[in-house]
Design an enzyme around this catalytic site. Structure first.
Site, PDB file in Angstrom:
ATOM      1  N   SER A 207       0.810  -1.224   0.000  1.00 43.74           N
ATOM      2  CA  SER A 207       0.000   0.000   0.000  1.00 43.74           C
ATOM      3  C   SER A 207       0.841   1.270   0.000  1.00 43.74           C
ATOM      4  O   SER A 207       1.923   1.319   0.601  1.00 43.74           O
ATOM      5  CB  SER A 207      -0.910   0.017   1.230  1.00 43.74           C
ATOM      6  N   HIS A 323      -7.422   0.208   6.087  1.00 42.07           N
ATOM      7  CA  HIS A 323      -7.068  -1.198   6.298  1.00 42.07           C
ATOM      8  C   HIS A 323      -7.178  -1.599   7.770  1.00 42.07           C
ATOM      9  O   HIS A 323      -7.589  -2.730   8.074  1.00 42.07           O
ATOM     10  CB  HIS A 323      -5.661  -1.478   5.772  1.00 42.07           C
TER      11      HIS A 323
END
Length: 396
Positions: A207, A323
């Site tokens: 990410s 997340h």
């Protein structure tokens, strides 16, 4: 008496219900109504971005609540997007890809081919257009750089894969901002992959960290201003302002001062660091000596940013918050994982792996939601254990 009270409460609730509430419900029953309402909310959010109007904020709140109900996971359809899908759908994937732009048709075909998966959530009222989609790479190990995922190298045989790596998740409808469809998409995707490929044992992300460099440059600039003010107020030296904070460890400062050329010179290590990170064309990435000097402080400060910098008790970074609230943990920082202009601008090229441990997803999500606790590996915590941890910063 109670019966009369409940009647009054019901009548009052009905009287306070805004007229547009009924309008939204009727529009949703017409063909194209859901898409129209999504576009309408996108316009409302655009107006609110320019001016915070109370009545418009109430309108947005009502419409968001309606859309959340109509877009519940029970009515959404999960579809694996492949090269055999319609050209119009593939064109939308190229258009809406928000994390790593798709350069050409060969790039698109690779992302949908062997060793790769792409899943999207669709709603029957908006056919042929994903509301959100996620791209997955099937790998032997968790990737440390985006080049490992995107470069044109032969993929491994799928039966050898042990890791499903999510490297991009993109929402296609600005009007659905704040409605967490990604949480349900990730969970369903994990269930599907585990069913079809039981040998997959690791589910992780690679990410971006979109807010890190903005946060760091702001801190460096503010500390520079504070230092100048202190020098003016205390020309002969003194204890300094209570707001003054040296972001660098002594060894890190020494390395930066020794490595910096005259072009990036400064009065202290933080000033040198600020000059380096704001240099044109990211020239510091071409020098092995400067990279070596910058790596320790950038990795340490990035760990601090992800684990300690908070906004209303939750992670300051938007991707981290996404997340973590979905039940992931912070696993590993990756140095120079994204050397693209965007990656360097957002995070100095650093990327992070979040890991979804299937047996712990609900537990981690609940603890983060209730207390803001961030689960992280010992490798991540190592970066900030050597120094005295500062108090968590809360941004209003």
């Amino acid at each position: 008496m109670f019966s009369a009270f409940y009647r009054i409460e019901r009548n009052l609730r009905q009287a306070l219900k805004p007229t547009y509430n009924v309008l939204f419900e009727r529009l949703n029953n017409y063909t194209g109504g859901l898409k129209f309402l999504s576009l309408l909310r996108a316009d409302i959010l655009s107006f609110l971005g320019e001016e915070n109007i109370a009545s418009l904020r109430a309108l947005d709140s009502c419409l968001k609540e309606k859309l959340s109900t109509w877009l519940s996971p029970a009515v959404l359809e999960l579809h694996q997007i492949t090269w055999d899908d319609s050209a119009s759908l593939l064109e939308k994937i190229v258009t809406y890809e928000a994390v790593h732009p798709i350069s050409n048709l060969l790039d698109l075909k690779r992302r949908l081919g062997v060793g790769r998966r792409c899943f999207g959530y669709f709603h029957p009222a908006i056919p042929g257009e994903p509301l959100i989609f996620i791209e997955v790479a099937l790998l032997k190990n968790v990737a440390q750089t985006i080049q490992e995922v995107l470069l044109d190298v032969p993929p491994i045989p799928e039966h050898e894969a042990a890791c499903a790596l999510f490297y991009s998740i993109s929402s296609t409808q600005p009007g659905l901002a704040g409605i967490n469809l990604g949480k349900f998409l990730i969970k369903r995707m994990i269930t599907l992959v585990k069913r079809d490929m039981p040998q997959i044992s690791t589910f992780a992300t690679l990410s971006p960290i979109p807010g890190f460099m903005q946060w760091l440059l702001s801190k460096l600039a503010s500390q520079s201003v504070i230092a100048k003010v202190d020098n003016m107020e205390q020309p002969t030296g003194g204890s300094g302002s209570t707001f003054q904070e040296n972001l660098l460890e002594p060894d890190e400062e020494r390395m930066l001062l020794n490595s910096a050329l005259e072009t990036y010179a400064g009065k202290n290590g933080m000033e040198v660091m600020l000059n380096l990170l704001t240099s044109k064309n990211y020239e510091w990435t071409s020098s092995a000596e400067l990279l070596s000097a910058l790596k320790p402080p950038l990795m340490r400060l990035c760990a601090r940013y992800l684990l300690q910098e908070k906004k209303r008790g939750k992670a300051l970074d938007s991707v981290a918050n996404f997340h973590l609230q979905n039940g992931a943990m912070v696993e590993r920082l990756n140095w120079m994982a994204d050397r693209s202009e965007r990656g360097l601008r957002q995070s100095g090229g650093i990327m992070v792996n979040y890991v979804y441990r299937v047996e712990c997803i609900e537990q981690y999500a609940q603890s983060y939601f209730s207390t803001g606790h961030i689960h992280a590996s010992s490798d991540i915590r190592y970066y900030i254990m050597a120094q005295k941890e500062p108090e968590e910063t809360t941004t209003a």
